[in-house]
Design an enzyme around this catalytic site. Sequence first.
Site, PDB file in Angstrom:
ATOM      1  N   GLY A   1       0.780  -1.237   0.000  1.00  0.00           N
ATOM      2  CA  GLY A   1       0.000   0.000   0.000  1.00  0.00           C
ATOM      3  C   GLY A   1       0.808   1.282   0.000  1.00  0.00           C
TER       4      GLY A   1
ATOM      5  CG  MET B   1      -1.103  -8.041  -6.629  1.00  0.00           C
ATOM      6  SD  MET B   1      -0.414  -6.960  -7.933  1.00  0.00           S
ATOM      7  CE  MET B   1       0.775  -8.075  -8.671  1.00  0.00           C
TER       8      MET B   1
ATOM      9  CB  ILE C   1      -7.680 -10.366 -13.531  1.00  0.00           C
ATOM     10  CG1 ILE C   1      -6.140 -10.374 -13.680  1.00  0.00           C
ATOM     11  CG2 ILE C   1      -8.356  -9.958 -14.828  1.00  0.00           C
ATOM     12  CD1 ILE C   1      -5.615 -11.365 -14.688  1.00  0.00           C
ATOM     13  CG  LEU C   2     -11.088  -5.547 -11.122  1.00  0.00           C
ATOM     14  CD1 LEU C   2     -11.032  -4.037 -11.314  1.00  0.00           C
ATOM     15  CD2 LEU C   2     -11.867  -5.909  -9.859  1.00  0.00           C
TER      16      LEU C   2
ATOM     17  CG  ASN D   1      -3.432  -1.200 -12.889  1.00  0.00           C
ATOM     18  OD1 ASN D   1      -3.299  -1.346 -11.669  1.00  0.00           O
ATOM     19  ND2 ASN D   1      -2.749  -1.933 -13.762  1.00  0.00           N
TER      20      ASN D   1
ATOM     21  CG  HIS E   1       1.836  -2.627 -15.308  1.00  0.00           C
ATOM     22  ND1 HIS E   1       1.426  -3.837 -14.762  1.00  0.00           N
ATOM     23  CD2 HIS E   1       2.832  -2.924 -16.171  1.00  0.00           C
ATOM     24  CE1 HIS E   1       2.148  -4.816 -15.287  1.00  0.00           C
ATOM     25  NE2 HIS E   1       3.003  -4.291 -16.151  1.00  0.00           N
TER      26      HIS E   1
ATOM     27  CG  ASP F   1      -1.268  -4.959 -16.938  1.00  0.00           C
ATOM     28  OD1 ASP F   1      -1.952  -4.377 -16.075  1.00  0.00           O
ATOM     29  OD2 ASP F   1      -0.537  -5.932 -16.671  1.00  0.00           O
TER      30      ASP F   1
HETATM   31  C1  GAR Z   1       3.574  -1.395  -7.373  1.00  0.00           C
HETATM   32  O1  GAR Z   1       4.860  -1.477  -7.908  1.00  0.00           O
HETATM   33  C2  GAR Z   1       2.535  -1.480  -8.472  1.00  0.00           C
HETATM   34  O2  GAR Z   1       2.928  -0.827  -9.654  1.00  0.00           O
HETATM   35  C3  GAR Z   1       2.463  -2.965  -8.680  1.00  0.00           C
HETATM   36  O3  GAR Z   1       2.519  -3.515  -7.392  1.00  0.00           O
HETATM   37  C4  GAR Z   1       3.264  -2.652  -6.551  1.00  0.00           C
HETATM   38  C5  GAR Z   1       2.422  -2.330  -5.336  1.00  0.00           C
HETATM   39  O4  GAR Z   1       3.144  -1.613  -4.379  1.00  0.00           O
HETATM   40  N1  GAR Z   1       1.285  -3.322  -9.380  1.00  0.00           N
HETATM   41  C6  GAR Z   1       1.186  -4.366 -10.190  1.00  0.00           C
HETATM   42  O5  GAR Z   1       2.112  -5.122 -10.393  1.00  0.00           O
HETATM   43  C7  GAR Z   1      -0.178  -4.543 -10.822  1.00  0.00           C
HETATM   44  N2  GAR Z   1      -0.123  -5.530 -11.831  1.00  0.00           N
HETATM   45  P1  GAR Z   1       2.401  -0.874  -3.196  1.00  0.00           P
HETATM   46  O6  GAR Z   1       1.433  -1.898  -2.575  1.00  0.00           O
HETATM   47  O7  GAR Z   1       3.492  -0.514  -2.240  1.00  0.00           O
HETATM   48  O8  GAR Z   1       1.683   0.306  -3.762  1.00  0.00           O
END
Ligand code: GAR
Length: 192
Positions: free
Chosen positions: A20, A94, A96-97, A111, A113, A149
């Site tokens: 988060g 994480m 997929i909707l 989103n 990525h 994505d």
């Molecule tokens: C982030 O790097 C985000 O871009 C990635 O997960 C991490 C979450 O970090 N998202 C994905 O890979 C989505 N496919 P956080 O929980 O510290 O924000």
Amino acid sequence: MALLTGSNKIHIAVFISGTGSNLKSLIKFSKLKKSPIMIKMIISNNYKAKGLQYADIYKIKKKVFDFKNTLSEKKVINELKKNDIHLICLAGFMKILSKSFIKNFKGKILNIHPSLLPKYKGLNTHERAINNKDKYSGCTVHFVNSKLDSGDIINQKKVRIKKLDNPKTLAKRILIQEHKLYPAAIIKALSL
Ligand code: GAR
């Protein structure tokens, strides 16, 4: 997107699955006087998500759903409608909707990525960029459509890959950029 009416702020729900840190940066952004957003809810598919702590710290409503089937998603949709949510920000979410969920919030889901899309959709983006000997990787904020994505890109930030980078060191540098990119993307998306 034209969601702003008068001086009202956009009601946002942030979806998380883990740490988060992007959620935290969005909360900070929402607290700025001139911020166009108000984070009304934090939603997770994982009751153990570390990021849920920010709901308690900042007194934001939190809800956990398993997102395992349409019934569960329907409950999410009801909750979002009940709370008058205008925009959903996926931040390290994480799951997929489903197509039908996305249809319900067409053009209103963003989103973040950790790659320079369209490169490296899906998982293990940093490892793939390093293994391919790319000079740069980075992060992207995009609208969510029914293909993984693949929705329209709002903005991106390039990050140079260093010789000695491993997926962890690269992820850390990219994450710092993500925290700046997401608020900027929201501002841009609202003006579209
Ligand atoms: C982030 O790097 C985000 O871009 C990635 O997960 C991490 C979450 O970090 N998202 C994905 O890979 C989505 N496919 P956080 O929980 O510290 O924000």
